[in-house]
Design an enzyme around this catalytic site. Structure first.
Site, PDB file in Angstrom:
ATOM      1  N   LYS A   1       0.867  -1.183   0.000  1.00  0.00           N
ATOM      2  CA  LYS A   1       0.000   0.000   0.000  1.00  0.00           C
ATOM      3  C   LYS A   1       0.901   1.229   0.000  1.00  0.00           C
ATOM      4  O   LYS A   1       1.936   1.251   0.689  1.00  0.00           O
ATOM      5  CB  LYS A   1      -0.875  -0.033   1.254  1.00  0.00           C
TER       6      LYS A   1
ATOM      7  N   SER B   1      -9.643   1.767   2.950  1.00  0.00           N
ATOM      8  CA  SER B   1      -8.767   2.533   2.095  1.00  0.00           C
ATOM      9  C   SER B   1      -7.714   1.696   1.370  1.00  0.00           C
ATOM     10  O   SER B   1      -7.107   2.186   0.426  1.00  0.00           O
ATOM     11  CB  SER B   1      -8.072   3.616   2.915  1.00  0.00           C
TER      12      SER B   1
ATOM     13  N   SER C   1      -9.686  -0.720   7.124  1.00  0.00           N
ATOM     14  CA  SER C   1      -9.144  -0.576   5.765  1.00  0.00           C
ATOM     15  C   SER C   1      -8.438  -1.787   5.191  1.00  0.00           C
ATOM     16  O   SER C   1      -8.098  -1.790   4.012  1.00  0.00           O
ATOM     17  CB  SER C   1      -8.194   0.614   5.711  1.00  0.00           C
TER      18      SER C   1
HETATM   19  N1  GLN Z   1     -12.944   3.903   6.453  1.00  0.00           N
HETATM   20  C1  GLN Z   1     -12.320   4.340   7.666  1.00  0.00           C
HETATM   21  C2  GLN Z   1     -11.950   5.793   7.554  1.00  0.00           C
HETATM   22  O1  GLN Z   1     -12.251   6.385   6.591  1.00  0.00           O
HETATM   23  C3  GLN Z   1     -11.136   3.481   7.972  1.00  0.00           C
HETATM   24  C4  GLN Z   1      -9.929   3.842   7.218  1.00  0.00           C
HETATM   25  C5  GLN Z   1      -8.735   3.017   7.583  1.00  0.00           C
HETATM   26  O2  GLN Z   1      -8.847   1.983   8.223  1.00  0.00           O
HETATM   27  N2  GLN Z   1      -7.569   3.522   7.194  1.00  0.00           N
HETATM   28  O3  GLN Z   1     -11.361   6.365   8.428  1.00  0.00           O
END
Ligand code: GLN
Length: 485
Positions: free
Chosen positions: A75, A150, A174
């Site tokens: 990532k 994400s 994410s």
């Molecule tokens: N969807 C969550 C957010 O927008 C989690 C994101 C993540 O785990 N990096 O914060």
């Protein structure tokens, strides 16, 4: 058979047997990227030449451990000396890290081959990968739909057979939610299990790095390679790292009397029919295999989304203050310092990141700190207590990973609250620091669904055993290979 479509474990077997060469495997993976990534857009960068050079160098040597010669994708929030580390942001578009993240270094030492970096919601903020400054990623099962986020690029890259595995990061789901959306396995370890050194910080008390793989056994192998104490991350735990990979070779066909806790009240609301039906099927399958299904209460889970979006934005507003136009790469012309900050941040950050910084600054401001931030921290403590009480009655918890199947691109971008609700079942694990994994269950109307398992802190062994057992019961491996073809 195209070796890129193999699981990591199968790739490793063939590499060790000598029936597959690292160079052949790298070429097969790069061919998949070339054929599919224009459409799917999972990658921010592909290191084709470097990967080939490394494969040739490995080939001159004798095979090492299970990750030897395996192509993988990082990532783009993980610092790599190779290429850039963009975090999906204009702010870091040209940023080159002078060092590798600890996980990258450990994988390098294990003989894995870094193939490229994957697209993501800017700084990890989002649930669909539509918040990347470099364009949306798409779901390999249906390119009109999001891959989740994400770590959407990482999950889609694994599902599209670009690589043997990927690493993602999970602050509020994410790793797990995109894994569910793409029909692959995603595991968030216990907070502190994996070093965060070299992971660009989003919300430091919640962030964890973890594997995204084609099956549970692969997740065990990757986790084993990256876990363990790192003196460069003061939150990394000193606990010994079990041999998860080897442990799973002997998964009992039917572990004696597993007690599976289901937080019924929590999973009742806002869950779409297809997901509800699939979850009921998973519970039936478990019951039929001898597990007992126990009702448990997680009373404070209903406050988890609210608490998460206070704590995560508060920490983000502090962590992202470093992007000031003076350090790192982006710097806009300005006549004074105030204008330099303002112009750099206005042009460098996307809408969602700005929204989070504003929210986070607000909840930390004097007068509001007690009402929001402090209360959210109290919810966090109460939630941990709920989980302790629940795990006194069961061995693992089960719930859907996401309340909906993968949604269409654009469907939620205008409504941030709707987007935040995707995280309802994933954020409690981060708030409580628990390990949790999503494993694929079924394909309904052409779209993959996932189920999530939680285990007590540091019980990754239990989590992996339960996941491997359930994977065998559901027989998803056959489905993925048909669907993703
Ligand atoms: N969807 C969550 C957010 O927008 C989690 C994101 C993540 O785990 N990096 O914060």
């Amino acid at each position: 058979m195209d070796p890129a479509t193999l699981t990591l474990s199968a790739m490793a077997q063939q590499l060790h047997a000598g029936s597959l060469q690292p160079t052949t495997l790298v070429d097969a993976c790069l061919a998949r990227v070339a054929a599919r990534d224009e459409r799917l857009h999972c990658m921010t960068q592909v290191f084709a030449d470097e990967a080939r050079v490394r494969a040739r160098a490995l080939e001159a040597d004798t095979p090492g451990g299970p990750l030897w010669g395996i192509p993988w994708v990082a990532k783009d929030i993980l610092a790599t000396r190779l290429g850039r580390t963009t975090c999906g942001s204009r702010m870091l578009e040209h940023f080159r890290s002078p060092y590798d993240a600890t996980v990258v270094q450990r994988l390098e030492e294990a003989g894995a081959i870094l193939l490229g970096k994957s697209n993501m919601d800017e700084f990890g903020m989002g649930s669909s990968t539509e918040n990347s400054a470099f364009g949306d990623s798409r779901n390999p099962w249906d390119p009109e739909r999001v891959p989740g986020g994400s770590s959407g690029g990482s999950a889609a890259a694994v599902a599209a057979d670009y690589c043997g595995f990927a690493l993602g990061t999970d602050t509020g789901g994410s790793i797990r939610q995109p894994a569910a959306f793409c029909g692959v396995v995603g595991l968030k370890p216990t907070y502190g299990r994996v070093s965060r050194y070299g992971q660009v910080a989003f919300a430091s008390s919640l962030d964890q790095i973890g594997p995204i793989t084609k099956c549970v056994e692969d997740a065990a192998l990757v986790l084993q390679a990256v876990a363990g104490h790192d003196p460069r991350d003061s939150t990394s735990l000193r606990e010994a790292v079990p041999q998860w990979g080897t442990e799973l070779e002997s998964v009992p066909a039917a572990p004696a009397a597993v007690r599976v806790g289901v937080p019924r009240n929590f999973v009742q609301h806002g869950v779409e029919a297809a997901v509800r039906a699939d979850f009921a099927h998973v519970l039936d399958t478990l019951r039929a295999a001898g597990a007992s299904i126990v009702d448990v209460e997680i009373p404070h889970a209903r406050y988890a989304i609210a608490a998460y979006y206070i704590i995560a934005t508060a920490e983000a507003s502090s962590n992202l203050a470093r992007y000031d136009g003076v350090r790192y790469t982006r710097r806009e012309d300005a006549s004074d310092l105030g204008e330099l900050y303002a112009r750099t941040r206005t042009l460098g950050f996307g809408r969602e990141v700005k929204r989070r910084i504003l929210l986070g600054t607000f909840v930390l401001s004097s007068g509001y700190y007690d009402a929001y931030y402090l209360r959210a921290q109290k919810v966090r403590t109460l939630l941990r207590g709920d989980f302790d009480a629940a795990f006194a009655k069961c061995d693992i918890l089960a719930m859907p990973t996401s309340p909906t199947p993968p949604f269409r691109l654009g469907e939620r971008t205008q409504d941030p609250l709707q987007m935040y609700l995707s995280d309802v079942f994933t954020v409690p694990a981060n708030l409580a620091g628990l390990p949790a994994a999503s494993i694929p269950t079924a394909v309904v109307d052409g779209l993959p669904l996932g189920v999530q398992i939680y285990a007590p802190a540091l019980e990754e062994s239990r989590l992996l055993h339960a996941a491997a057992w359930l994977q065998g019961l559901l027989g998803f491996e056959r489905l993925t290979h048909r669907g993703r073809a």
